[in-house]
Design a protein around this motif. Structure first.
Motif, PDB file in Angstrom:
ATOM      1  N   ALA A 123      41.339  43.260  22.564  1.00 55.00           N
ATOM      2  CA  ALA A 123      42.648  42.962  23.154  1.00 55.00           C
ATOM      3  C   ALA A 123      42.536  42.816  24.671  1.00 55.00           C
ATOM      4  O   ALA A 123      43.168  41.934  25.267  1.00 55.00           O
ATOM      5  N   LYS A 124      41.738  43.653  25.294  1.00 46.33           N
ATOM      6  CA  LYS A 124      41.557  43.570  26.751  1.00 46.33           C
ATOM      7  C   LYS A 124      40.892  42.251  27.145  1.00 46.33           C
ATOM      8  O   LYS A 124      41.288  41.626  28.134  1.00 46.33           O
ATOM      9  N   GLU A 164      41.271  45.908  34.238  1.00 45.65           N
ATOM     10  CA  GLU A 164      41.823  46.607  33.075  1.00 45.65           C
ATOM     11  C   GLU A 164      40.851  46.635  31.902  1.00 45.65           C
ATOM     12  O   GLU A 164      40.993  47.464  31.006  1.00 45.65           O
ATOM     13  N   GLU A 189      45.992  38.170  39.517  1.00 46.18           N
ATOM     14  CA  GLU A 189      46.229  38.487  38.102  1.00 46.18           C
ATOM     15  C   GLU A 189      44.909  38.515  37.327  1.00 46.18           C
ATOM     16  O   GLU A 189      44.688  39.379  36.475  1.00 46.18           O
ATOM     17  N   PRO A 234      46.220  47.293  20.800  1.00 39.83           N
ATOM     18  CA  PRO A 234      46.317  46.857  22.193  1.00 39.83           C
ATOM     19  C   PRO A 234      45.311  47.523  23.127  1.00 39.83           C
ATOM     20  O   PRO A 234      44.977  46.974  24.160  1.00 39.83           O
ATOM     21  N   SER A 252      43.447  39.471  26.717  1.00 44.84           N
ATOM     22  CA  SER A 252      44.433  39.550  27.790  1.00 44.84           C
ATOM     23  C   SER A 252      43.864  38.939  29.070  1.00 44.84           C
ATOM     24  O   SER A 252      44.559  38.212  29.795  1.00 44.84           O
ATOM     25  N   LYS A 293      43.408  41.837  35.434  1.00 43.03           N
ATOM     26  CA  LYS A 293      43.030  41.883  34.013  1.00 43.03           C
ATOM     27  C   LYS A 293      41.551  42.216  33.841  1.00 43.03           C
ATOM     28  O   LYS A 293      41.175  42.921  32.905  1.00 43.03           O
ATOM     29  N   LEU A 342      43.964  35.205  28.770  1.00 39.68           N
ATOM     30  CA  LEU A 342      45.299  34.641  28.971  1.00 39.68           C
ATOM     31  C   LEU A 342      45.657  34.528  30.454  1.00 39.68           C
ATOM     32  O   LEU A 342      46.493  33.711  30.834  1.00 39.68           O
ATOM     33  N   ALA A 343      45.018  35.331  31.290  1.00 42.82           N
ATOM     34  CA  ALA A 343      45.286  35.277  32.733  1.00 42.82           C
ATOM     35  C   ALA A 343      44.514  34.158  33.426  1.00 42.82           C
ATOM     36  O   ALA A 343      44.843  33.773  34.548  1.00 42.82           O
TER      37      ALA A 343
END
Length: 105
Positions: free
Chosen positions: A25-26, A83, A76, A20, A29, A80, A32-33
């Motif tokens: 993975a980042k 992040e 969002e 993760p 993610s 992301k 997905l946003a």
């Protein structure tokens, strides 16, 4: 097993296999946003993402392009993106490529 179910199982195994905290993975993610326009096809999105894989140094431009697909930059999406911690796009994508090569399914 039907092809679509196999593809789903393959993608689920891929997602479960990645750490993760990895760049991969980042990035996923972040993906997905993202929200797309209703009239944009999966083929168009695939073309856009393939262009990133061909030119990884375009990551900053690519993130802006995909965030704007729905003509709105949501909080969002910004969260992301933050992040992902991108300081150097080429380094981020180089690490991502190595993570991808190291995955074994």
């Amino acid at each position: 097993m039907k092809l679509n179910k196999f593809i789903l199982a393959q993608n689920m195994a891929f997602l479960i296999s990645m750490p993760p905290e990895s760049n991969l993975a980042k990035l996923l993610s972040f993906c997905l946003a993202i929200k797309k326009r209703k009239n944009m096809t999966g083929t168009e999105i695939l073309k856009l993402t393939c262009e990133l894989m061909e030119n990884p140094s375009n990551l900053p431009y690519w993130t802006q392009d995909v965030m704007g697909l729905d003509l709105d930059y949501s909080s969002e999406e910004w969260k992301k993106l933050g992040e992902m911690g991108i300081k150097d796009a080429e380094e981020f994508m180089s690490i991502l490529s190595q993570e991808l090569e190291d995955l074994s399914l």
